[in-house]
Design a protein around this motif. Structure first.
Motif, PDB file in Angstrom:
ATOM      1  N   GLU A 290       3.075  70.965  79.022  1.00  0.00           N
ATOM      2  CA  GLU A 290       2.789  72.215  79.003  1.00  0.00           C
ATOM      3  C   GLU A 290       4.121  73.079  79.020  1.00  0.00           C
ATOM      4  O   GLU A 290       3.918  73.998  78.224  1.00  0.00           O
ATOM      5  CB  GLU A 290       2.021  72.768  80.025  1.00  0.00           C
ATOM      6  N   ALA A 293       5.025  72.166  74.871  1.00  0.00           N
ATOM      7  CA  ALA A 293       4.071  72.194  74.015  1.00  0.00           C
ATOM      8  C   ALA A 293       4.409  72.488  72.556  1.00  0.00           C
ATOM      9  O   ALA A 293       4.179  72.125  71.580  1.00  0.00           O
ATOM     10  CB  ALA A 293       2.927  73.233  74.566  1.00  0.00           C
ATOM     11  N   LEU A 324      -2.924  65.438  77.772  1.00  0.00           N
ATOM     12  CA  LEU A 324      -3.410  66.872  77.370  1.00  0.00           C
ATOM     13  C   LEU A 324      -2.543  66.924  76.156  1.00  0.00           C
ATOM     14  O   LEU A 324      -3.247  67.809  75.483  1.00  0.00           O
ATOM     15  CB  LEU A 324      -2.668  67.575  78.297  1.00  0.00           C
ATOM     16  N   CYS A 325      -1.634  66.004  75.840  1.00  0.00           N
ATOM     17  CA  CYS A 325      -0.823  66.488  74.320  1.00  0.00           C
ATOM     18  C   CYS A 325      -1.980  66.029  73.249  1.00  0.00           C
ATOM     19  O   CYS A 325      -1.598  66.282  72.053  1.00  0.00           O
ATOM     20  CB  CYS A 325       0.409  65.844  74.306  1.00  0.00           C
ATOM     21  N   LEU A 330      -3.889  73.007  73.849  1.00  0.00           N
ATOM     22  CA  LEU A 330      -3.295  73.081  75.297  1.00  0.00           C
ATOM     23  C   LEU A 330      -2.986  74.318  75.776  1.00  0.00           C
ATOM     24  O   LEU A 330      -2.003  75.167  74.933  1.00  0.00           O
ATOM     25  CB  LEU A 330      -2.117  72.139  75.379  1.00  0.00           C
ATOM     26  N   ASP A 332      -0.804  76.856  78.109  1.00  0.00           N
ATOM     27  CA  ASP A 332       0.124  76.852  79.241  1.00  0.00           C
ATOM     28  C   ASP A 332      -0.178  77.732  80.322  1.00  0.00           C
ATOM     29  O   ASP A 332      -1.019  78.551  80.262  1.00  0.00           O
ATOM     30  CB  ASP A 332       1.367  76.762  78.312  1.00  0.00           C
ATOM     31  N   GLN A 347     -10.530  70.879  75.052  1.00  0.00           N
ATOM     32  CA  GLN A 347      -9.316  71.621  75.301  1.00  0.00           C
ATOM     33  C   GLN A 347      -8.774  71.654  76.758  1.00  0.00           C
ATOM     34  O   GLN A 347      -9.430  71.325  77.615  1.00  0.00           O
ATOM     35  CB  GLN A 347      -9.680  73.054  75.080  1.00  0.00           C
ATOM     36  N   ALA A 348      -7.383  71.557  76.847  1.00  0.00           N
ATOM     37  CA  ALA A 348      -6.909  71.285  78.221  1.00  0.00           C
ATOM     38  C   ALA A 348      -6.271  72.763  78.313  1.00  0.00           C
ATOM     39  O   ALA A 348      -5.637  73.638  77.621  1.00  0.00           O
ATOM     40  CB  ALA A 348      -5.563  70.471  78.019  1.00  0.00           C
ATOM     41  N   SER A 377      -4.255  71.322  85.901  1.00  0.00           N
ATOM     42  CA  SER A 377      -4.890  71.416  84.589  1.00  0.00           C
ATOM     43  C   SER A 377      -6.132  71.012  84.731  1.00  0.00           C
ATOM     44  O   SER A 377      -6.666  70.239  85.633  1.00  0.00           O
ATOM     45  CB  SER A 377      -4.170  70.796  83.562  1.00  0.00           C
ATOM     46  N   LEU A 379      -9.427  69.556  81.897  1.00  0.00           N
ATOM     47  CA  LEU A 379      -9.746  69.320  80.443  1.00  0.00           C
ATOM     48  C   LEU A 379     -11.347  69.301  80.203  1.00  0.00           C
ATOM     49  O   LEU A 379     -12.091  68.609  80.797  1.00  0.00           O
ATOM     50  CB  LEU A 379      -9.199  67.733  80.189  1.00  0.00           C
TER      51      LEU A 379
END
Length: 429
Positions: A290, A293, A324-325, A330, A332, A347-348, A377, A379
């Motif tokens: 994050e 990113a 996450l990536c 993502l 942030d 989506q994260a 985070s 997801l």
């Protein structure tokens, strides 16, 4: 039986200064030419990075849940064969958690040095120290450190009333300049701190000036552990491991495990623009995607290489930040939405508060594995989990394991030595 001077550094609670004191002791003795090996109790990546810089040697985990008694015994015995001093930094408070730092001290006969934040107390310091010493009869609290004292007089005051068998080893003055910056998962990573060595030397100098003359480390006997033969189930396999400031949550024991299984480990840095090496499998560990990113998105081939790797049916394990990536996007901490690799539907989103924390046990199709979770985070994915972890301390954190084709992803940071055969079966494809 191998002998080595050893000490476990603990405290009544988190935030007392265990890491700074352990680091100071390690750096002080390493500068004097001693071979210092440092271990960290429980799951942690950030403290070990600092401890590694201080001692000059990789820092391994000692966790009776993740690794088990025999594994921890083997790590200690191996270190004792070469080290002059073994230091073990505890986790949380001395008696907190199951298993606790006290459990580890009892299992291996490690004397305990208690670090107590004395900044807001005087004679009560002695009562707290005595309580730590007397709470369990199967461990030995051999001394205490008064941390963050306000003056020399304050340092004398907090030591009043301590019995002869519980000496005040050092009174360390409060010094705002000797602190490490933190972020949402703990300390800022060592590789991101250009002035770290000067800070570590400052801690070592403070320890050298404060430690009482005549203080000696106790010698501990470590039982040798019969080595379990690890069959080369990954012989000839090339496993690429992302490793930089975005993907840094890597246990040294995990890399050792892959190599003992016969794999060739290929480290690469997406942040440095390095391409995915020619490989049979990929491991994307956790870290801070994050914070990077935009750089990951602008890499000319990283996401495309991962998509091609998965299209070829090759195994890819993604943990926490690595997962996450791979999502579609993502978001942030500032609310900016970054397109990601898009190979994992969902989506994260980074959260302001802690989302999950705890030890984890999960049944992979290949066998049971252990590890931990710690993230800020969430997801949202339409995928149904193929397994859900359990928490040995009955905590709420019970993470899901997702699979899509040859991709396996979870918030869990797996400890590979907990089941090398299962890890080998997955990475072998």
């Amino acid at each position: 039986m191998t002998q080595c001077k050893a000490l476990l550094i603990s405290a009544p609670s988190s935030g007392s200064g265990k890491t700074s004191v352990t680091t100071a002791i390690a750096r002080w003795h390493a500068r004097r030419g001693l071979k210092v090996r440092v271990f960290k109790t429980g799951p942690d990546y950030l403290d070990p990075m600092v401890l590694q810089r201080a001692s000059g040697h990789a820092v391994y985990q000692l966790d009776l849940f993740m690794g088990g008694l025999a594994h921890c015994r083997a790590l200690l015995a191996e270190a004792a064969q070469d080290a002059d001093l073994i230091l073990v930094e505890g986790v949380m408070g001395l008696f907190d958690g199951k298993p606790s730092s006290a459990d580890l001290a009892a299992a291996f006969g490690l004397p305990v040095l208690a670090v107590i934040d004395a900044s807001a107390m005087a004679q009560t310091f002695g009562a707290l120290a005595l309580g730590l010493q007397k709470f369990r009869s199967d461990i030995k609290v051999c001394g205490v450190v008064a941390n963050r004292v306000g003056s020399a007089g304050h340092g004398v005051m907090v030591g009043e009333g301590l019995p002869d068998d519980l000496p005040l080893i050092a009174a360390l003055p409060r010094n705002a300049a000797l602190t490490l910056p933190e972020r949402h998962l703990g300390l800022v990573q060592a590789i991101e701190l250009p002035g770290l060595d000067e800070l570590l030397d400052g801690w070592a100098d403070a320890w050298g000036a404060a430690v009482k003359p005549g203080f000696e480390f106790a010698t501990v006997r470590f039982e040798p552990q019969t080595a379990f033969a690890t069959p080369p189930l990954l012989l000839g396999k090339r496993i690429a491991v992302a490793q930089d400031a975005a993907f840094s949550f890597i246990y040294p024991a995990n890399l050792d495990c892959l190599r003992k299984l016969g794999a060739e480990v290929l480290s690469f840095s997406p942040l440095k623009g390095q391409v995915l090496p020619d490989c049979d499998a990929v491991w994307l560990p956790g870290g801070y995607p994050e914070l990077h990113a935009e750089a990951l998105r602008k890499h000319p081939s990283f996401f495309a290489d991962l998509r091609e790797h998965l299209a070829a049916g090759k195994p890819l394990l993604a943990e926490c930040g690595g997962m996450l990536c791979l999502a579609i996007s993502l978001t942030d901490g500032d609310g900016h939405v970054h397109p990601m690799a898009g190979v994992l539907p969902g989506q994260a989103v980074m959260q302001k508060k802690l989302s999950a924390l705890g030890l984890q046990s999960i049944d992979w199709p290949e066998g049971s594995l252990r590890g931990h979770t710690f993230h800020y985070s969430s997801l949202a994915t339409p995928l149904a989990p193929i397994a859900i972890a359990s928490n040995p301390n009955a905590g709420r954190a019970c993470e899901s394991l997702y699979q899509q084709g040859s991709l396996r992803a979870s918030y869990i940071h797996h400890y590979f030595p907990s089941n090398p055969a299962a890890i080998a079966a997955f990475f072998a494809g």
